[in-house]
Design an enzyme around this catalytic site. Structure first.
Site, PDB file in Angstrom:
ATOM      1  NE  ARG A 179       7.065 -26.192 -24.494  1.00 41.39           N
ATOM      2  CZ  ARG A 179       7.616 -24.846 -25.137  1.00 41.39           C
ATOM      3  NH1 ARG A 179       7.478 -23.993 -24.227  1.00 41.39           N
ATOM      4  NH2 ARG A 179       8.770 -25.134 -26.093  1.00 41.39           N
ATOM      5  CB  CYS A 237      12.646 -23.541 -20.877  1.00 39.34           C
ATOM      6  SG  CYS A 237      13.415 -21.240 -21.399  1.00 39.34           S
TER       7      CYS A 237
END
Length: 282
Positions: A179, A237
């Site tokens: 990611r 995040c």
């Protein structure tokens, strides 16, 4: 110490100042955590929901990320309602490696509460060891919680943007490598990372058997990544949840200038003009 060994909790289950909080939650299955709590939980625990209790409602314009930071007054009311006072010793647990429990840990620290811990190894290990569980839903006696907001623990998008080229500022992306590099993006509308961020996956704060790493192991991990103790460190995040285990680990390793970008990647990409990087940083 931010993480509490299971034997330590077991020894203090009868303490009147103790509040155990079940934080189990599954992304994409918002009722699963509460259903799991109602089926079985650590004896005496109460439940707090990531999206209903530990986040604010989604912004209609898409800003603030997928789990916006709750208003301090609203959160204070929630804590008081479930029996958490300024004198409480709070132990949070989940079954997601501590990611959801760490959100509560960070929120309480943000509100100035120091006596909060994440239970090492989580609920499954508690059950596997034959420790006490129950399906009884306890009705907590309300308490009074007064917040002293620690603004230095938080950073907003505008300031992150200003600091991208600033010396002595380090950005940590806590998501998994795929990611971070923008190879996949199963949740958010855009893939990649904030330019200049390094990738330190939050799960690396635990050992292979799922226990929390020692202080020395945390120190070695962050030194190897090139972090200096006088750096200003910004941690993010996808939505400000799984960044919090990295914040815990950094503080245990002795880093004192650590700030959470609570909106994180999902907030960053809501501003179309913000830069995006892909691949690994040099």
């Amino acid at each position: 110490m931010n993480v509490l060994p299971q034997t330590e909790l077991l020894a203090h289950l009868d303490d009147t100042s103790l509040v155990i909080v079940d934080c189990r939650f599954q992304l994409g299955k918002p009722d699963a955590g509460r259903e799991a709590y109602e089926a079985s939980h650590i004896t005496g625990a109460i439940y707090l929901d990531l999206e209903k209790d530990l986040s604010a409602p989604l912004d209609p314009d898409g800003y603030g990320g997928r789990h916006p930071l709750p208003d301090a007054a609203q959160l204070t009311g929630t804590l008081s309602r479930v029996g958490i006072s300024n004198d409480s010793v709070v132990v949070a647990y989940d079954d997601q490696g501590g990611a959801m429990a760490s959100r509560l840990w960070w929120l309480l620290k943000y509100l100035g509460h120091e006596k909060v811990y994440v239970l090492d190894e989580g609920f499954a290990a508690w059950v596997n060891a034959g420790r006490p569980v129950s399906a009884e839903i306890r009705t907590p006696e309300p308490a009074q919680f007064l917040a002293t907001v620690q603004h230095n623990r938080l950073i907003e998008m505008d300031e992150v943007l200003e600091k991208l080229e600033e010396d002595g500022v380090k950005l940590i992306d806590s998501r998994d490598g795929a990611r971070y590099r923008g190879e996949v993006e199963p949740i958010d509308k855009k893939a990649g990372h904030i330019p200049g961020a390094m990738n330190l996956f939050w799960g690396e704060s635990r050992t292979a058997d799922g226990t929390w790493k020692s202080q020395d192991e945390h120190v070695a991990r962050f030194e190897q990544a090139g972090l200096a103790k006088d750096d200003e460190i910004i941690v993010y995040c996808g939505s400000g949840v799984t960044a919090t285990p990295n914040v815990m680990a950094l503080e245990e390793a002795g880093y004192t200038r650590v700030r959470l970008y609570a909106g994180s990647w999902s907030d960053w990409i809501s501003y179309g003009e913000n830069p995006i990087a892909t691949g690994n940083e040099e």
